[in-house]
Design a protein around this motif. Structure first.
Motif, short mmCIF file in Angstrom:
data_model
loop_
_atom_site.label_atom_id
_atom_site.label_comp_id
_atom_site.label_asym_id
_atom_site.label_seq_id
_atom_site.Cartn_x
_atom_site.Cartn_y
_atom_site.Cartn_z
N LYS A 59 0.83 -1.21 0.00
CA LYS A 59 0.00 0.00 0.00
C LYS A 59 0.87 1.26 0.00
O LYS A 59 0.51 2.27 -0.63
CB LYS A 59 -0.91 -0.01 1.23
N LYS A 60 1.99 1.18 0.70
CA LYS A 60 2.90 2.32 0.79
C LYS A 60 4.34 1.81 0.74
O LYS A 60 4.65 0.71 1.19
CB LYS A 60 2.71 3.10 2.10
N VAL A 61 5.21 2.66 0.21
CA VAL A 61 6.66 2.43 0.26
C VAL A 61 7.31 3.66 0.87
O VAL A 61 6.95 4.79 0.53
CB VAL A 61 7.24 2.16 -1.14
N ILE A 62 8.26 3.43 1.77
CA ILE A 62 9.05 4.52 2.32
C ILE A 62 10.51 4.25 2.00
O ILE A 62 11.05 3.20 2.35
CB ILE A 62 8.87 4.67 3.85
N ILE A 63 11.15 5.20 1.34
CA ILE A 63 12.57 5.09 0.99
C ILE A 63 13.36 5.91 2.01
O ILE A 63 13.23 7.13 2.07
CB ILE A 63 12.83 5.59 -0.44
N CYS A 64 14.16 5.23 2.82
CA CYS A 64 14.87 5.88 3.92
C CYS A 64 16.38 5.83 3.74
O CYS A 64 17.12 5.87 4.73
CB CYS A 64 14.50 5.21 5.25
N ASN A 65 16.83 5.74 2.52
CA ASN A 65 18.26 5.66 2.28
C ASN A 65 18.62 6.52 1.07
O ASN A 65 17.98 6.44 0.03
CB ASN A 65 18.67 4.21 2.04
N GLY A 66 19.65 7.35 1.23
CA GLY A 66 20.04 8.25 0.15
C GLY A 66 20.52 7.53 -1.09
O GLY A 66 20.31 8.02 -2.21
N ASN A 67 21.18 6.38 -0.93
CA ASN A 67 21.68 5.64 -2.10
C ASN A 67 20.54 5.15 -2.98
O ASN A 67 20.58 5.27 -4.21
CB ASN A 67 22.55 4.46 -1.65
N GLU A 68 19.52 4.59 -2.35
CA GLU A 68 18.36 4.13 -3.13
C GLU A 68 17.60 5.30 -3.74
O GLU A 68 17.10 5.21 -4.86
CB GLU A 68 17.42 3.29 -2.24
N PHE A 69 17.50 6.38 -2.99
CA PHE A 69 16.87 7.58 -3.53
C PHE A 69 17.60 8.03 -4.80
O PHE A 69 16.98 8.31 -5.84
CB PHE A 69 16.90 8.68 -2.46
N LYS A 70 18.92 8.04 -4.75
CA LYS A 70 19.72 8.48 -5.90
C LYS A 70 19.55 7.56 -7.09
O LYS A 70 19.41 8.01 -8.23
CB LYS A 70 21.19 8.55 -5.50
N SER A 71 19.54 6.25 -6.86
CA SER A 71 19.47 5.30 -7.97
C SER A 71 18.06 5.16 -8.53
O SER A 71 17.87 4.98 -9.74
CB SER A 71 19.97 3.92 -7.53
N LEU A 72 17.03 5.27 -7.69
CA LEU A 72 15.65 5.09 -8.14
C LEU A 72 15.06 6.36 -8.75
O LEU A 72 14.25 6.28 -9.67
CB LEU A 72 14.78 4.62 -6.97
N THR B 115 16.72 12.06 -11.21
CA THR B 115 16.40 13.45 -11.55
C THR B 115 15.97 14.23 -10.32
O THR B 115 16.41 15.36 -10.09
CB THR B 115 15.29 13.50 -12.62
N LEU B 116 15.11 13.62 -9.51
CA LEU B 116 14.66 14.25 -8.28
C LEU B 116 15.84 14.44 -7.33
O LEU B 116 15.97 15.48 -6.67
CB LEU B 116 13.57 13.40 -7.62
N PHE B 117 16.71 13.45 -7.26
CA PHE B 117 17.88 13.54 -6.40
C PHE B 117 18.78 14.72 -6.81
O PHE B 117 19.26 15.48 -5.98
CB PHE B 117 18.67 12.24 -6.46
N ALA B 118 18.97 14.86 -8.12
CA ALA B 118 19.84 15.92 -8.63
C ALA B 118 19.29 17.30 -8.30
O ALA B 118 20.06 18.26 -8.16
CB ALA B 118 20.01 15.77 -10.14
N LYS B 119 17.97 17.42 -8.16
CA LYS B 119 17.35 18.71 -7.86
C LYS B 119 17.24 18.98 -6.36
O LYS B 119 16.84 20.07 -5.95
CB LYS B 119 15.96 18.77 -8.49
N SER B 120 17.58 17.99 -5.55
CA SER B 120 17.45 18.15 -4.09
C SER B 120 18.57 19.04 -3.55
O SER B 120 19.56 19.33 -4.24
CB SER B 120 17.52 16.78 -3.42
N ASP B 121 18.41 19.47 -2.32
CA ASP B 121 19.44 20.30 -1.69
C ASP B 121 20.27 19.48 -0.71
O ASP B 121 20.83 20.02 0.26
CB ASP B 121 18.81 21.49 -0.98
N LEU B 122 20.40 18.19 -0.96
CA LEU B 122 21.15 17.33 -0.06
C LEU B 122 22.65 17.59 -0.17
O LEU B 122 23.18 17.79 -1.26
CB LEU B 122 20.87 15.85 -0.36
N GLU B 123 23.31 17.56 0.96
CA GLU B 123 24.76 17.58 1.00
C GLU B 123 25.23 16.45 1.92
O GLU B 123 24.44 15.92 2.72
CB GLU B 123 25.30 18.92 1.50
#
Length: 385
Positions: free
Chosen positions: A195-208, A211-219
Motif C-alpha cells: 500500500k505504501k513504500v518509504i525510501i529511507c536511504n540516500g543511495n536508493e533515492f539516488k538510484s531510483l 532526476t529528483l535527487f539531482a534537484k534536491s538540496d542534499l549535502e
C-alpha cells in the motif's frame, strides 16, 4: 514472485528501522529491505550518543520520545542502551553563559538539566583537566548505545517480538505507483506490492529517482572518529561534550547570546576548517571513542570528500582531546569515517510521489537521537492513524 504488504521500507538503518517499528506496533504487515548483508552506513559509523539536549526545540521533542522508546525496548530486549547521562563541559565564560542559558530553556521545556560547578565536573568526570573546565551542564536522563551492535539487535527484536519480515542483500532497482499501490522490483527478479513504500536511504533515492535527487538540496558530511584500546581501571560515565560542541550544536543556537558569541569566533582556525568538536564516549569494552570532524560536499559531489582518512585531522583531534581529558592511554586501535546526508535548507528531506511512495532521508546527525520520535509521527501521518 509477488507478495502483498501494508508497507515496504527501503533502507535498514536507524531511520528505516524505527519506521518499521511504529508500523508494526500499529498492526501493519511490514517488509524491511536492506541492500547490504548487514546495515553499515551512518547508523553504525557514529558515537552512539542519544542526546536530545543538543537539538533545537522541535527535534528535542522527537529526541525525548526516542529516549523513552530506547528505554522501553531495552526492558524487553537488550539493544545495548545505557542510561548514564550526558555532560557539556564549558572551557570559558562564553561557553558557561551558553550552558546557563540552555539550562533555563530546558527548565521551561520541563527537561531535566543540572548545572555543575567546576569542582563537581572534576568529581564526576575522571581525568578531566582542571585547566580546561569552568563548569558544566548535565542531562542525567540521556543514554548511549553501541551503534555497531544496536541496529542488529533492534532488527532481531522486531523479527522475534513484532513479526517483522527482513530481506538483506536485496537491491531495489525499480519502484513505481500502480493501481493505487506501490510496486518494487529487486535485482534478483522478485516483485513486491504494498500500500505504501518509504525510501529511507540516500543511495536508493539516488538510484531510483536520479532526476529528483539531482534537484534536491542534499549535502554529505564526512566525519572522522577514533577508538582507543580498552582503558585500564578507568571509567568515563555517559557522553562528554566539550566547548566546541557547545558552540556547534543546534540547541545552543536558541540561546540569547549565541549569535554574538559565534560572530566573535576566529574564522581561519583548523577547528573551523575541519569542523571539529571534541566528544568522548566510553564503549562497553572500556575503550574510548573520540572525535569528530565535519567536511562537506554536495551529495552529487560525494567523491570529492575522498575515501581515505586525513591523518592531520586525527592528530589535531588527539592533541585537542588531551587538553581536555587525560586518559590512561591515547593509543588508537581503530580509525574510521562515516558519511551522512543532510539538507542545506531544511531539517530533513521529504517527498511524496502519487501518495504511495514516500522519500524521507537527509536526517543528518540527528538520526540516532531523533529517528524514533520522528518516525512515529511520520507513520501516523502516512497511514492517517
Amino acid at each position: 514472485m509477488r507478495a502483498a504488504y501494508d508497507l515496504i521500507i527501503i533502507g535498514g538503518g536507524v531511520l528505516g528501522s524505527f519506521h518499521a517499528y511504529h508500523a508494526l506496533k500499529r498492526g501493519l504487515h511490514v517488509l524491511l529491505v536492506e541492500k547490504d548483508k548487514v546495515p553499515r552506513g551512518a547508523t553504525t559509523q557514529n558515537f552512539g550518543q542519544v542526546v536530545p539536549s543538543g537539538m533545537n526545540t522541535k527535534w528535542q521533542a522527537y529526541g525525548r520520545q526516542s529516549l523513552q522508546l530506547y528505554k522501553e525496548i531495552q526492558q524487553e530486549f537488550d539493544i545495548t542502551v545505557r542510561e548514564e547521562g550526558s555532560v557539556y563541559v564549558a572551557s570559558n565564560e562564553e561557553e558557561m553563559q551558553l550552558i546557563e542559558e540552555l539550562a533555563k530553556i530546558n527548565k521551561a521545556n520541563d527537561y531535566t538539566a543540572v548545572l555543575r560547578s567546576k569542582k563537581e565536573c572534576l568529581q564526576i568526570l575522571p581525568g578531566l583537566n582542571e585547566s580546561y573546565v569552568v563548569g558544566g551542564l548535565q542531562f542525567p536522563q540521556e543514554v548511549t548505545v553501541e551503534p555497531r551492535t544496536m541496529i542488529h539487535r533492534l532488527h532481531a527484536y522486531m523479527v522475534k517480538i513484532l513479526g517483522l519480515t527482513i530481506q538483506y542483500q536485496t537491491t531495489i532497482i525499480h519502484c513505481e505507483s500502480e493501481a493505487g499501490n506501490a510496486r518494487v522490483q529487486c535485482s534478483r527478479g522478485q516483485e513486491y506490492i504494498a500500500k505504501k513504500v518509504i525510501i529511507c536511504n540516500g543511495n536508493e533515492f539516488k538510484s531510483l529517482y536520479p532526476t529528483l535527487f539531482a534537484k534536491s538540496d542534499l549535502e554529505v558530511s564526512k566525519l572522522q572518529m577514533m577508538q582507543t584500546y580498552p582503558q585500564k581501571a578507568y571509567t568515563l560515565p555517559g557522553s562528554v561534550l566539550t566547548g566546541w560542541s557547545i558552540r556547534r550544536y543546534e540547541a545552543f543556537s536558541e540561546c540569547p547570546s549565541y549569535r554574538e558569541i559565534k560572530n566573535n569566533e576566529a574564522k581561519e582556525s583548523l577547528q573551523q576548517m575541519w569542523g571539529v568538536h571534541i566528544l568522548f564516549k566510553q564503549a562497553i569494552d572500556g575503550s574510548v571513542i573520540l572525535g569528530d570532524s565535519h567536511q562537506y560536499a554536495d551529495a552529487s559531489d560525494i567523491d570529492d570528500l575522498g575515501y581515505e582518512l586525513d591523518m592531520d585531522i586525527d592528530r589535531f583531534m588527539i592533541e585537542e582531546a588531551k587538553k581536555i581529558i587525560t586518559l590512561p592511554a591515547y593509543e588508537i586501535k581503530h580509525r574510521w569515517f562515516g558519511m551522512y546526508s543532510q539538507c542545506k535548507n531544511g531539517d530533513i528531506f521529504q517527498k511524496t510521489i502519487d501518495d504511495t511512495i514516500h522519500i524521507v532521508t537527509g536526517i543528518g546527525g540527528k538520526g540516532m537521537t531523533g529517528s524514533a520520535g520522528f518516525a512515529k509521527e511520520h507513520i501516523s501521518k502516512i497511514f492517517n492513524v
